[in-house]
Design a protein around this motif. Sequence first.
Motif, mmCIF file in Angstrom:
data_model
loop_
_atom_site.group_PDB
_atom_site.id
_atom_site.type_symbol
_atom_site.label_atom_id
_atom_site.label_comp_id
_atom_site.label_asym_id
_atom_site.label_seq_id
_atom_site.Cartn_x
_atom_site.Cartn_y
_atom_site.Cartn_z
ATOM 1 N N CYS A 1 -10.017 58.753 3.671
ATOM 2 C CA CYS A 1 -11.348 58.158 3.696
ATOM 3 C C CYS A 1 -11.425 56.934 2.786
ATOM 4 O O CYS A 1 -12.083 55.943 3.122
ATOM 5 C CB CYS A 1 -12.392 59.188 3.286
ATOM 6 N N VAL A 2 -10.766 57.008 1.631
ATOM 7 C CA VAL A 2 -10.722 55.840 0.746
ATOM 8 C C VAL A 2 -10.038 54.677 1.447
ATOM 9 O O VAL A 2 -10.484 53.523 1.381
ATOM 10 C CB VAL A 2 -9.987 56.190 -0.567
ATOM 11 N N LEU A 3 -8.948 54.964 2.146
ATOM 12 C CA LEU A 3 -8.242 53.926 2.892
ATOM 13 C C LEU A 3 -9.137 53.327 3.976
ATOM 14 O O LEU A 3 -9.193 52.106 4.162
ATOM 15 C CB LEU A 3 -6.988 54.529 3.528
ATOM 16 N N SER A 4 -9.868 54.202 4.679
ATOM 17 C CA SER A 4 -10.767 53.740 5.733
ATOM 18 C C SER A 4 -11.854 52.826 5.177
ATOM 19 O O SER A 4 -12.182 51.793 5.766
ATOM 20 C CB SER A 4 -11.400 54.947 6.436
ATOM 21 N N GLU A 5 -12.413 53.204 4.024
ATOM 22 C CA GLU A 5 -13.470 52.387 3.418
ATOM 23 C C GLU A 5 -12.942 51.019 2.992
ATOM 24 O O GLU A 5 -13.647 50.019 3.095
ATOM 25 C CB GLU A 5 -14.066 53.130 2.221
ATOM 26 N N ARG A 6 -11.692 50.966 2.520
ATOM 27 C CA ARG A 6 -11.122 49.688 2.123
ATOM 28 C C ARG A 6 -10.905 48.776 3.331
ATOM 29 O O ARG A 6 -11.065 47.555 3.248
ATOM 30 C CB ARG A 6 -9.796 49.900 1.377
ATOM 31 N N ARG A 7 -10.567 49.352 4.439
ATOM 32 C CA ARG A 7 -10.472 48.561 5.674
ATOM 33 C C ARG A 7 -11.844 48.019 6.057
ATOM 34 O O ARG A 7 -11.989 46.880 6.484
ATOM 35 C CB ARG A 7 -9.934 49.444 6.807
ATOM 36 N N LEU A 8 -12.830 48.904 5.925
ATOM 37 C CA LEU A 8 -14.209 48.522 6.220
ATOM 38 C C LEU A 8 -14.637 47.350 5.342
ATOM 39 O O LEU A 8 -15.258 46.388 5.805
ATOM 40 C CB LEU A 8 -15.095 49.745 5.994
ATOM 41 N N ASN A 9 -14.278 47.394 4.075
ATOM 42 C CA ASN A 9 -14.634 46.329 3.131
ATOM 43 C C ASN A 9 -14.006 44.990 3.527
ATOM 44 O O ASN A 9 -14.629 43.936 3.389
ATOM 45 C CB ASN A 9 -14.184 46.720 1.723
ATOM 46 N N ARG A 10 -12.785 45.034 4.026
ATOM 47 C CA ARG A 10 -12.093 43.796 4.391
ATOM 48 C C ARG A 10 -12.787 43.081 5.555
ATOM 49 O O ARG A 10 -12.644 41.872 5.712
ATOM 50 C CB ARG A 10 -10.637 44.079 4.754
ATOM 51 N N LEU A 11 -13.523 43.830 6.368
ATOM 52 C CA LEU A 11 -14.211 43.216 7.501
ATOM 53 C C LEU A 11 -15.519 42.550 7.099
ATOM 54 O O LEU A 11 -16.017 41.676 7.819
ATOM 55 C CB LEU A 11 -14.491 44.272 8.575
ATOM 56 N N THR A 12 -16.099 42.955 5.988
ATOM 57 C CA THR A 12 -17.401 42.427 5.603
ATOM 58 C C THR A 12 -17.344 41.493 4.406
ATOM 59 O O THR A 12 -18.299 40.751 4.160
ATOM 60 C CB THR A 12 -18.362 43.585 5.263
ATOM 61 N N ASN A 13 -16.264 41.517 3.675
ATOM 62 C CA ASN A 13 -16.104 40.652 2.506
ATOM 63 C C ASN A 13 -15.571 39.296 2.957
ATOM 64 O O ASN A 13 -14.434 39.202 3.427
ATOM 65 C CB ASN A 13 -15.136 41.307 1.515
ATOM 66 N N PRO A 14 -16.351 38.230 2.837
ATOM 67 C CA PRO A 14 -15.910 36.930 3.340
ATOM 68 C C PRO A 14 -14.643 36.416 2.662
ATOM 69 O O PRO A 14 -13.946 35.570 3.215
ATOM 70 C CB PRO A 14 -17.102 36.009 3.057
ATOM 71 N N ALA A 15 -14.333 36.934 1.490
ATOM 72 C CA ALA A 15 -13.110 36.518 0.801
ATOM 73 C C ALA A 15 -11.868 37.147 1.424
ATOM 74 O O ALA A 15 -10.749 36.699 1.166
ATOM 75 C CB ALA A 15 -13.186 36.889 -0.681
ATOM 76 N N LEU A 16 -12.060 38.168 2.254
ATOM 77 C CA LEU A 16 -10.927 38.898 2.818
ATOM 78 C C LEU A 16 -10.928 38.946 4.343
ATOM 79 O O LEU A 16 -9.923 39.331 4.944
ATOM 80 C CB LEU A 16 -10.925 40.343 2.289
#
Length: 220
Positions: free
Chosen positions: A72-87
């Motif tokens: 789940c932590v891994l999934s959330e980090r993927r989720l973050n990469r889609l919404t963080n304009p720096a990533l």
Amino acid sequence: MPTRCAPRPQVIGAARDAVAYARSQVEIELNGVGDNPIFVPEMKLTLTGANFQGSPVALPMDMAGAAITMVCVLSERRLNRLTNPALSQGLPDFLAHEPGFYSGLMLSQYTADHLIVEQRILSAPASIQSIPAAADQEDFVSMGMNTAIRTARFWIMPTGCWESNLWRRAQALDFREFTPGKGSLKAREVIRRHVKHLNIDRPLFDDHNAMKALVKSGRF
């Protein structure tokens, strides 16, 4: 130093192995004879041996809970990469059509993060929390019931993280100008039958619930 990207297959593989081991241990115990007393109806026999101990189940259940949390932590980090304009490599902030005016899918990350924090709290191993009982006759208690109840909750919470990830990926694909692979296109097609593209902000709980039902149904 640049951020290292975790090798996803190795993480998922380790989690699958942990859950498979936990399942095998539970099946062994279910087919074992550790009850007290033991009843042998054919022989009209009752044997009192007090050979029970919950650790063979409690310890694997602790490990399974940690494995689920890790994924789940891994999934959330993927989720973050889609919404963080720096990533996100050119995707709009929070996958919103007008970032700054609309929130887009920013708040869905809060839901995932809330669930992960709860999972991390629950991931503390219960099998090491022995409290002797019965005037110290029960000198070591496995706390297996705690691990069983906690692990049952673990199987429910991850859908909140995974469905947010899937929904967000569909939104991201809508913004891309290239044509993705057949598998990605099919996944987006299935998601869009249940959750519409987010053009302007709307309450997200209905979309979360629709995706959660889709994931739990096994049709995705």
